[in-house]
Design a protein around this motif. Structure first.
Motif, mmCIF file in Angstrom:
data_model
loop_
_atom_site.group_PDB
_atom_site.id
_atom_site.type_symbol
_atom_site.label_atom_id
_atom_site.label_comp_id
_atom_site.label_asym_id
_atom_site.label_seq_id
_atom_site.Cartn_x
_atom_site.Cartn_y
_atom_site.Cartn_z
ATOM 1 N N ALA A 152 66.677 53.750 39.890
ATOM 2 C CA ALA A 152 66.972 52.353 39.559
ATOM 3 C C ALA A 152 68.076 51.849 40.470
ATOM 4 C CB ALA A 152 67.416 52.233 38.101
ATOM 5 N N ILE A 198 71.371 49.229 40.233
ATOM 6 C CA ILE A 198 72.174 48.518 39.243
ATOM 7 C C ILE A 198 72.850 47.364 39.974
ATOM 8 C CG2 ILE A 198 73.962 48.766 37.478
ATOM 9 C CD1 ILE A 198 73.249 51.932 37.950
ATOM 10 N N GLU A 234 82.608 51.695 33.544
ATOM 11 C CA GLU A 234 83.118 52.337 32.332
ATOM 12 C C GLU A 234 83.267 53.826 32.559
ATOM 13 O OE1 GLU A 234 81.961 50.097 28.473
ATOM 14 O OE2 GLU A 234 81.215 52.158 28.310
ATOM 15 N N ARG A 268 77.492 44.733 33.755
ATOM 16 C CA ARG A 268 76.947 43.741 34.681
ATOM 17 C C ARG A 268 76.569 42.468 33.938
ATOM 18 N NH1 ARG A 268 71.376 43.362 34.989
ATOM 19 N NH2 ARG A 268 71.815 42.282 36.924
ATOM 20 N N ALA A 292 76.064 43.026 30.017
ATOM 21 C CA ALA A 292 75.352 44.217 29.556
ATOM 22 C C ALA A 292 76.075 45.456 30.054
ATOM 23 C CB ALA A 292 73.919 44.201 30.076
ATOM 24 N N THR A 293 76.188 46.449 29.179
ATOM 25 C CA THR A 293 76.704 47.752 29.591
ATOM 26 C C THR A 293 75.516 48.685 29.692
ATOM 27 O OG1 THR A 293 78.760 47.321 28.429
ATOM 28 C CG2 THR A 293 78.304 49.610 29.002
ATOM 29 N N VAL A 294 75.271 49.204 30.901
ATOM 30 C CA VAL A 294 74.080 50.029 31.115
ATOM 31 C C VAL A 294 74.472 51.413 31.622
ATOM 32 C CG1 VAL A 294 72.534 48.085 31.559
ATOM 33 C CG2 VAL A 294 73.735 49.143 33.464
ATOM 34 N N LYS A 295 73.705 52.412 31.148
ATOM 35 C CA LYS A 295 73.955 53.794 31.526
ATOM 36 C C LYS A 295 72.760 54.277 32.336
ATOM 37 C CE LYS A 295 74.537 58.234 29.138
ATOM 38 N NZ LYS A 295 75.852 58.795 29.331
ATOM 39 N N SER A 296 73.051 54.866 33.470
ATOM 40 C CA SER A 296 71.986 55.314 34.362
ATOM 41 C C SER A 296 71.679 56.781 34.134
ATOM 42 C CB SER A 296 72.409 55.107 35.818
ATOM 43 O OG SER A 296 71.549 55.841 36.672
ATOM 44 N N ALA A 297 70.372 57.099 34.090
ATOM 45 C CA ALA A 297 69.956 58.491 33.926
ATOM 46 C C ALA A 297 69.581 59.124 35.271
ATOM 47 C CB ALA A 297 68.761 58.554 32.973
ATOM 48 N N ASP A 298 69.701 58.347 36.354
ATOM 49 C CA ASP A 298 69.282 58.855 37.660
ATOM 50 C C ASP A 298 70.349 59.753 38.291
ATOM 51 O OD1 ASP A 298 66.720 57.634 37.943
ATOM 52 O OD2 ASP A 298 67.723 55.724 38.286
#
Lengths: 253, 313
Positions: free
Chosen positions: B113, B115, B122, B129, B138-144
């Motif tokens: 992904a 971002i 964080e 973002r 939005a607070t997003v967590k990446s699994a990549d």
């Protein structure tokens, strides 16, 4: 040459969005939905290419819930010839991310073999500005993003792009991916006869699994909050008071 | 493992946005305890590599100096970055038209992904973002395994100098030959760059013509050493070129002082300037939404007030 155009269903740009109380996202219940404005520009550009005799067929594609058919019907009413919906359930659609959409669109391109794909440069919901670039990467095609002019001739596209310093013109080999900026064109309105005709145009519905695409999200949204509100300040009476405030209170001049 | 920053430059000097991007990388570097490397790809751009090498916090500069990077096309740059992506946990660029054009292509080639336009960090895998034109965060967590990121430059203070990184030459990637530059029409201006200006004077539809825009706003901008900006309405009406546009789909700015003149304050415009430190609005409509975000509002005829303001400074 076939032209493929991508269409996203988003919250209408006139709606003032509200964040859900549980911070899980944006309130979407009973909210007016519409075609992403940049995608309207993409549809318009594709239809103009057909009217100019350059495109032979315009295919509109959307990815998401069944209701995306509304936006595809709009694209058909604006002049697209047929539509394809890559249908997901609501839970999948809520987390259908740019990379997954780009993979779905690539799979559609593999089947349809378009000479040009036109997409909006960004969707006004997640403001990601990624899908066109990702699709170009996956196809190994050239990309011209943020287009304000597109001219197709001699097997290539000459595209003027809006960049930070001004304008840039690229000549790109076809097939290619173009993403639209605001000033590329002014989309037409669908007329009633065309809206009626659009109801009879073909619409195929596919599933991601049929296309062999894994649409699992890579990003997890932990929370969505409202940004800190800026407080309205004061009205000043005249220029002298404004200058005094800027000098003595705000100390910015 | 390290963090890779993609430098934006014009082959002679770094663009200011690169300094903000290195600042975001430095936050990540501090959390992870890893090095920051900067990739400079260009043609005859050794001076840029030297400028990157002295930035605070930069441990290494990788320089790909070859004619095929003269035009900075996304296709060739992405191929180079992907070939050099090994050993990096994060690949970061500015959320400028350069970075937005390039980084999603890099991410897709890496099958990860991207971002977009982060305004906060964080943790090394969790970012904040703006979405919906900045009406939500939005607070997003990446699994990549690799995080490919663009950075909202106004959210990170530019780094200064003080580094002494080694410059390492790396091999150029392939020339894919997909794209050819026909020409560029760049706005030439002695004024500060919009993205980096301390003061911005911005005009909207209320100015009524391009002639008025320049006649009224330029003397004011001269007095304040300000950059000139515009609302979408002013750009659409042809008063000024597209690169003046401030807003959701134009430039995001956060100067010390933003003076909005004849701008009503549509949501998409506010999205581009509401993080300015001090906002001044001059508009004849007392109910214009711009006054809801302005620190100082002046209601009246801009054709009279702007020359008055210019004279008073």
């Amino acid at each position: 040459m076939k032209v493929l155009v991508a269409v996203k269903r988003v919250v209408d740009y006139n709606v003032k969005v509200r964040v859900k109380a549980d911070q899980s996202g944006i309130e979407l219940a009973n909210v007016k939905m519409a075609m992403n404005p940049f995608d309207e520009i993409a549809v318009e550009e594709a239809v103009r290419l057909k009217e100019a005799g350059i495109a032979t067929e315009v295919i509109a594609v959307s990815c998401g819930v069944t209701a995306c058919q509304e936006q595809l019907r709009t694209a058909l009413a604006l002049g697209a010839d047929r539509a394809i919906l890559v249908e997901t359930d609501a839970a999948q659609a809520a987390e259908l991310q740019s990379l997954a959409v780009a993979k779905l669109l690539k799979a559609v391109c593999d089947k349809e073999q378009p000479g040009l794909v036109v997409l909006g440069k960004q969707a006004i919901d997640d403001d990601a500005n990624q899908t066109g670039q990702m699709l170009a990467a996956l196809l190994g095609w050239p990309q011209a993003t943020f287009a304000s002019q597109v001219v197709i001739a001699d097997g290539k596209a000459t595209v003027t792009r809006e960049i930070d310093g001004g304008l840039e013109t690229l000549a790109i080999r076809l097939p290619a991916v173009v993403t639209t900026d605001l000033r590329l064109n002014e989309p037409r309105y669908a007329t009633l006869p065309n809206i009626m005709k659009a109801k009879k145009k073909p619409m195929d519905v596919l599933k991601p699994a049929e296309l062999g695409v894994d649409i699992a999200p890579r990003l997890t949204t932990l929370r969505v909050v409202e940004p800190a509100k800026r407080q309205a300040g004061v009205k000043v009476a005249d220029v002298a008071e404004l200058v005094a405030k800027l000098k003595n209170e705000a100390k910015v001049i | 493992m390290s963090i890779l920053v993609i430098a934006e430059h014009d082959h002679a000097a770094l663009k200011a946005a690169t300094l903000n991007t290195v600042a975001a990388a430095a936050q990540l570097g501090a959390q992870l305890g890893t090095e920051i490397h900067v990739l400079v790809a260009g043609a005859n751009c050794a001076a840029v590599a030297q400028a990157a090498a002295v930035l605070a916090g930069v441990a290494r500069v990788k320089l790909a100096d070859a004619p095929l990077y003269a035009e900075q096309t996304a296709e060739n740059l992405a191929a180079l970055i992907v070939a050099n992506a090994g050993g990096y946990t994060h690949i970061i660029g500015p959320a400028t038209t350069f970075g937005k054009n390039l980084l999603p292509r890099v991410a897709a080639l890496l099958d990860v992904a991207q971002i977009s336009e982060i305004c906060g960090i964080e943790s090394p895998d969790t970012f904040i973002r703006p979405i919906y034109a900045g009406n939500a965060l939005a607070t997003v967590k990446s699994a990549d395994a690799v995080k490919v990121i663009t950075v909202r430059t106004t959210a990170f203070d530019a780094v200064g100098q003080g580094g002494s990184a080694a410059v390492e030459n790396i091999a150029a990637g392939p020339d894919l030959g997909l794209t050819q530059l026909v020409g560029r029409e760049l706005t030439k201006s002695a004024r500060p760059e919009l993205g980096a200006a301390k003061v911005i004077v911005s005009g909207g539809r209320g100015l009524a013509s391009g002639e008025n825009f320049h006649k009224l706003l330029e003397p004011l901008a001269d007095k304040l050493n300000a950059a000139l900006g515009a609302s979408r309405a002013a750009v659409d009406a042809g008063f000024v070129p597209n690169d003046y546009q401030v807003g959701q789909t134009g430039k995001i700015v956060a100067p010390q002082l933003y003076i909005a003149i004849g701008i009503s304050g549509a949501i998409q415009h506010l999205a581009g300037m509401k993080d300015s430190k001090v906002i001044v609005a001059i508009n004849k409509d007392p109910d214009a939404p711009i006054f809801q975000v302005a620190d100082y509002g002046l209601v009246g005829d801009l054709f009279q007030l702007v020359p008055e303001l210019t004279a008073a400074l």
